[in-house]
Design a protein around this motif. Structure first.
Motif, PDB file in Angstrom:
ATOM      1  N   ILE A   1       3.253   5.564  -9.126  1.00 51.29           N
ATOM      2  CA  ILE A   1       3.651   4.255  -8.603  1.00 51.29           C
ATOM      3  C   ILE A   1       4.692   3.572  -9.485  1.00 51.29           C
ATOM      4  CG2 ILE A   1       1.910   2.818  -9.781  1.00 51.29           C
ATOM      5  CD1 ILE A   1       1.506   1.404  -7.038  1.00 51.29           C
ATOM      6  N   GLU A   2       4.716   3.925 -10.779  1.00 52.13           N
ATOM      7  CA  GLU A   2       5.652   3.274 -11.694  1.00 52.13           C
ATOM      8  C   GLU A   2       7.108   3.641 -11.401  1.00 52.13           C
ATOM      9  OE1 GLU A   2       4.637   7.246 -13.470  1.00 52.13           O
ATOM     10  OE2 GLU A   2       3.537   5.626 -12.470  1.00 52.13           O
ATOM     11  N   SER A   3       7.344   4.631 -10.558  1.00 56.60           N
ATOM     12  CA  SER A   3       8.717   5.015 -10.229  1.00 56.60           C
ATOM     13  C   SER A   3       9.282   4.221  -9.046  1.00 56.60           C
ATOM     14  CB  SER A   3       8.774   6.520  -9.912  1.00 56.60           C
ATOM     15  OG  SER A   3       7.995   6.831  -8.770  1.00 56.60           O
ATOM     16  N   PHE A   4       8.493   3.264  -8.511  1.00 61.70           N
ATOM     17  CA  PHE A   4       8.968   2.400  -7.424  1.00 61.70           C
ATOM     18  C   PHE A   4       9.202   0.986  -7.957  1.00 61.70           C
ATOM     19  CE2 PHE A   4       6.608   5.757  -5.319  1.00 61.70           C
ATOM     20  CZ  PHE A   4       7.436   6.090  -4.250  1.00 61.70           C
ATOM     21  N   ASP A   5      10.254   0.344  -7.479  1.00 62.72           N
ATOM     22  CA  ASP A   5      10.559  -1.017  -7.906  1.00 62.72           C
ATOM     23  C   ASP A   5       9.815  -2.064  -7.082  1.00 62.72           C
ATOM     24  OD1 ASP A   5      12.254  -0.443 -10.018  1.00 62.72           O
ATOM     25  OD2 ASP A   5      14.037  -0.374  -8.758  1.00 62.72           O
ATOM     26  N   TYR A   6       9.558  -1.759  -5.812  1.00 60.68           N
ATOM     27  CA  TYR A   6       8.897  -2.725  -4.924  1.00 60.68           C
ATOM     28  C   TYR A   6       7.717  -2.079  -4.222  1.00 60.68           C
ATOM     29  CZ  TYR A   6      12.813  -5.927  -5.530  1.00 60.68           C
ATOM     30  OH  TYR A   6      13.757  -6.779  -6.063  1.00 60.68           O
ATOM     31  N   LEU A   7       6.751  -2.936  -3.876  1.00 58.11           N
ATOM     32  CA  LEU A   7       5.558  -2.484  -3.164  1.00 58.11           C
ATOM     33  C   LEU A   7       5.325  -3.366  -1.937  1.00 58.11           C
ATOM     34  CD1 LEU A   7       3.141  -2.197  -6.237  1.00 58.11           C
ATOM     35  CD2 LEU A   7       4.425  -0.326  -5.170  1.00 58.11           C
ATOM     36  N   TRP A   8       4.742  -2.780  -0.896  1.00 60.69           N
ATOM     37  CA  TRP A   8       4.228  -3.550   0.231  1.00 60.69           C
ATOM     38  C   TRP A   8       2.752  -3.840  -0.030  1.00 60.69           C
ATOM     39  CZ3 TRP A   8       7.360  -5.728   3.485  1.00 60.69           C
ATOM     40  CH2 TRP A   8       8.553  -5.103   3.889  1.00 60.69           C
ATOM     41  N   LEU A   9       2.362  -5.085   0.141  1.00 60.93           N
ATOM     42  CA  LEU A   9       0.953  -5.464   0.061  1.00 60.93           C
ATOM     43  C   LEU A   9       0.476  -5.855   1.454  1.00 60.93           C
ATOM     44  CD1 LEU A   9       0.984  -7.781  -3.106  1.00 60.93           C
ATOM     45  CD2 LEU A   9       0.777  -5.278  -2.996  1.00 60.93           C
ATOM     46  N   ILE A  10      -0.647  -5.312   1.860  1.00 63.60           N
ATOM     47  CA  ILE A  10      -1.301  -5.697   3.110  1.00 63.60           C
ATOM     48  C   ILE A  10      -2.564  -6.442   2.727  1.00 63.60           C
ATOM     49  CG2 ILE A  10      -2.351  -4.865   5.245  1.00 63.60           C
ATOM     50  CD1 ILE A  10      -0.529  -2.407   5.015  1.00 63.60           C
ATOM     51  N   TRP A  11      -2.681  -7.688   3.169  1.00 61.73           N
ATOM     52  CA  TRP A  11      -3.718  -8.557   2.629  1.00 61.73           C
ATOM     53  C   TRP A  11      -4.250  -9.504   3.696  1.00 61.73           C
ATOM     54  CZ3 TRP A  11      -1.881 -13.706   2.526  1.00 61.73           C
ATOM     55  CH2 TRP A  11      -0.498 -13.856   2.636  1.00 61.73           C
ATOM     56  N   GLU A  12      -5.204 -10.339   3.305  1.00 61.87           N
ATOM     57  CA  GLU A  12      -5.845 -11.243   4.246  1.00 61.87           C
ATOM     58  C   GLU A  12      -5.546 -12.697   3.909  1.00 61.87           C
ATOM     59  OE1 GLU A  12     -10.315 -12.601   5.739  1.00 61.87           O
ATOM     60  OE2 GLU A  12     -10.081 -11.059   4.207  1.00 61.87           O
ATOM     61  N   PHE A  13      -5.252 -13.494   4.950  1.00 59.90           N
ATOM     62  CA  PHE A  13      -5.152 -14.943   4.773  1.00 59.90           C
ATOM     63  C   PHE A  13      -6.572 -15.497   4.621  1.00 59.90           C
ATOM     64  CE2 PHE A  13      -1.146 -14.064   7.045  1.00 59.90           C
ATOM     65  CZ  PHE A  13      -0.245 -14.736   6.230  1.00 59.90           C
ATOM     66  N   SER A  14      -7.170 -15.234   3.480  1.00 64.18           N
ATOM     67  CA  SER A  14      -8.598 -15.495   3.296  1.00 64.18           C
ATOM     68  C   SER A  14      -8.935 -16.975   3.214  1.00 64.18           C
ATOM     69  CB  SER A  14      -9.095 -14.787   2.031  1.00 64.18           C
ATOM     70  OG  SER A  14      -8.296 -15.147   0.913  1.00 64.18           O
ATOM     71  N   ALA A  15      -7.946 -17.829   2.928  1.00 66.10           N
ATOM     72  CA  ALA A  15      -8.217 -19.269   2.829  1.00 66.10           C
ATOM     73  C   ALA A  15      -8.144 -19.959   4.185  1.00 66.10           C
ATOM     74  CB  ALA A  15      -7.235 -19.923   1.860  1.00 66.10           C
ATOM     75  N   ASN A  16      -7.722 -19.225   5.228  1.00 66.75           N
ATOM     76  CA  ASN A  16      -7.707 -19.786   6.578  1.00 66.75           C
ATOM     77  C   ASN A  16      -9.050 -19.501   7.243  1.00 66.75           C
ATOM     78  OD1 ASN A  16      -5.109 -20.554   6.143  1.00 66.75           O
ATOM     79  ND2 ASN A  16      -4.173 -18.972   7.401  1.00 66.75           N
TER      80      ASN A  16
END
Length: 223
Positions: A46-61
């Protein structure tokens, strides 16, 4: 689905969160994995990538989306578009998608490998369901149209931070980097876009400190 990691940020409330990933490029955050995913093998390469996609939850809604039309901040909070033509957090399924810069990987910590990222639009405690590398040849479309974003500009505010406030923040443990991150967050104008009262005082927590301010003639005045 079950979270694979939890996001940690100096922003502990929804108010103040950048409206998109990458807008506050120096805003730091960390990703700490759940116990079953703390094996370095899960991050090998993973250290060879500059950017990552995060898939996450709007948990405060906590309330379910009750409309298929939303009011994007970029349109002043008054015009409506379809929920699937927006990035509104109020969606049929509370799933968020963000591209963040991978600053570094801390491989050996008491919590296993930890990812240090920049520019996230997630609040502290957000559950992350998946992480994928950003790949330029497939994910980058520099000539693509961006709908109403192309026709509605966004003006950053000017932040006035006095020497007294700077010293008080440093006495509370803030570093120069922390202060610059705070300034960058405030420059993006965390207020609802239909708020224009120059006397109204807003407050938001940042690294455990309550920051109070008002906005007058394009300037953020720290209270």
């Amino acid at each position: 689905m079950h979270p694979v990691a939890i996001f940690h940020s100096p922003l502990t409330s929804k108010f103040g969160i950048p409206k998109q990933a990458g807008l506050v490029s120096n805003l730091k955050g960390t990703i700490v994995f759940e116990k079953e995913y703390r094996n370095p093998d899960a991050l090998r390469g993973i250290e060879s990538f500059d950017y990552l996609w995060l898939i996450w939850e709007f948990s405060a809604n906590k309330h379910k989306a009750n409309s298929l039309m939303v009011r994007p901040p970029r349109l002043g909070g008054n015009e409506k578009v379809g929920v699937f033509a927006s990035r509104s957090p109020f969606r049929p399924n509370s799933i968020g998608l963000s591209s963040v810069r991978l600053e570094r990987v801390e491989w050996d910590t008491p919590q296993g490998p930890v990812l240090h990222v920049l520019g996230a639009d997630l609040m502290d405690g957000t559950p992350i369901y998946d992480i994928k590398p950003y790949i330029t040849y497939a994910d980058s479309h520099p000539d693509a149209r961006s709908g109403f974003v192309d026709t509605h500009s966004w003006t950053r505010l000017q932040v006035e931070l006095t020497d007294e406030h700077t010293q008080r923040l440093k006495a509370a443990g803030f570093t120069d980097s922390d202060i610059q991150q705070l300034i960058s967050v405030l420059e993006e104008d965390p207020r609802p876009q239909y708020h224009t009262d120059p006397e109204k005082i807003y407050g938001m927590p940042f690294k455990g400190i309550d920051i109070h301010f008002r906005v007058e003639e394009g300037k953020v005045l720290i209270i």
